[in-house]
Design a protein around this motif. Sequence first.
Motif, PDB file in Angstrom:
ATOM      1  N   LYS A 101       0.849  -1.184   0.000  1.00 15.52           N
ATOM      2  CA  LYS A 101       0.000   0.000   0.000  1.00 15.52           C
ATOM      3  C   LYS A 101       0.888   1.239   0.000  1.00 15.52           C
ATOM      4  CE  LYS A 101      -4.042  -2.106   2.198  1.00 15.52           C
ATOM      5  NZ  LYS A 101      -3.550  -3.487   2.096  1.00 15.52           N
ATOM      6  N   ARG A 120      -0.110   7.368  -8.501  1.00 15.91           N
ATOM      7  CA  ARG A 120      -0.820   6.338  -9.286  1.00 15.91           C
ATOM      8  C   ARG A 120      -0.106   6.080 -10.609  1.00 15.91           C
ATOM      9  NH1 ARG A 120      -5.249   9.663  -7.597  1.00 15.91           N
ATOM     10  NH2 ARG A 120      -6.347   8.704  -5.829  1.00 15.91           N
ATOM     11  N   CYS A 162       0.899  -1.822  -6.552  1.00 17.34           N
ATOM     12  CA  CYS A 162       0.493  -1.432  -5.205  1.00 17.34           C
ATOM     13  C   CYS A 162      -0.831  -0.684  -5.249  1.00 17.34           C
ATOM     14  CB  CYS A 162       1.562  -0.582  -4.531  1.00 17.34           C
ATOM     15  SG  CYS A 162       1.883   0.988  -5.342  1.00 17.34           S
ATOM     16  N   GLU A 163      -1.493  -0.659  -4.105  1.00 17.11           N
ATOM     17  CA  GLU A 163      -2.717   0.110  -3.940  1.00 17.11           C
ATOM     18  C   GLU A 163      -2.344   1.500  -3.430  1.00 17.11           C
ATOM     19  OE1 GLU A 163      -6.687   0.275  -1.054  1.00 17.11           O
ATOM     20  OE2 GLU A 163      -5.360  -1.486  -1.012  1.00 17.11           O
ATOM     21  N   ASN A 210      -4.178   0.303   8.267  1.00 13.82           N
ATOM     22  CA  ASN A 210      -3.864  -0.724   7.272  1.00 13.82           C
ATOM     23  C   ASN A 210      -2.798  -1.714   7.734  1.00 13.82           C
ATOM     24  OD1 ASN A 210      -5.240  -0.280   4.452  1.00 13.82           O
ATOM     25  ND2 ASN A 210      -4.816   1.772   5.266  1.00 13.82           N
TER      26      ASN A 210
END
Length: 353
Positions: A47, A59, A65-66, A83
């Motif tokens: 993440k 992004r 990855c998120e 998280n």
Amino acid sequence: MSRNKVLLGEASKVKCNNLVAFEPENVFYITGFWGEAIALLNDSGIKLIAPKLEADRARKGSRDCEVIESERGSGMLKSLLSNLSNGNVCTDCNDYSAIEKIRQKIGRRLIHNTEPFYQARKIKDSKEIETIAKASRILDKLFVICEKQIKPNITEKHLQAMLLYEAMKMGAYPPSYRFTVSPLIIASGINSSLPHADPTDRKIRKSDLVTVDLTLRYKGYIADATRTFAVGSIDSEKKGIYQIVKEAQEHGQDVVKAGAECGTVDNACRSFIKKEGYGKYFIHSTGHGIGLEVHEPPWIRTKNTEVLHKNMAITIEPGIYLPNKFGVRIEDSLIIDKKPRILNRYTKDLIML
């Protein structure tokens, strides 16, 4: 084995289930994104927690990855805490306030330890090696430019500016240093007696030695190389010391291989310089690891028993510095194998301009 599997393996050695990166080098290593962000790696994946102003860039620039968009500062820490998986947390964070906020929430589970990151980053994969090799080829081209641009009456700062301009045209950028304001070392005449001299307004003169230490970043990765040029004719003392440094570097490179100790490489250079009578003027270590940082493990220095492994990236850079007179340094970036893969191809013969 992927980089992140290696990272998780290193984290397990310090009994951590979550690796949390704040430093941009480690965030980049995990996610491919270089910027203000926090990277979290655990068994559930990766993440990337980024502030709103960086989210779109994160992004586009990250991989596998998120991306979690968050408010800056405390908002990013809240996103991180929500998280985390069960178990211990290992982080490279150097912000005392942030560490205390995390520790208040998770208690003794927090471990501040940079070793998992450095241990994983020591061994380069094929993509990393090719990137460092490309950076080294850019340095070689800049040394060719030096042949045309180094001449009497040009200042050190002017030469630095020209080299940076040419480097950036080729896609390379200066790294940031904590201990100097200058991205390159351009040291002429008496200034070359200082290993980390800042470029000045001094004009290059006939009979000068000019040390050009190029450290540049290409696609995140560092290459580091140094050559010392002569301007016109130079005396026998300068020629002799240049030859000693050149041969010392050859001695060091001759013993570089997977399985060799770092201290053995240092000793190969240092003992030769000492035998020639200049031991006290070789005042720094023989080399260091390169990668996402200019100076990182392994350290090629006296009494370091760490063993070199295949696909480590290091420098070999002996030098002799006579106080208030002049200095000589020769440096290459190389990759460890059965025999070293020397990445810089520009000549190490004395160039007299």
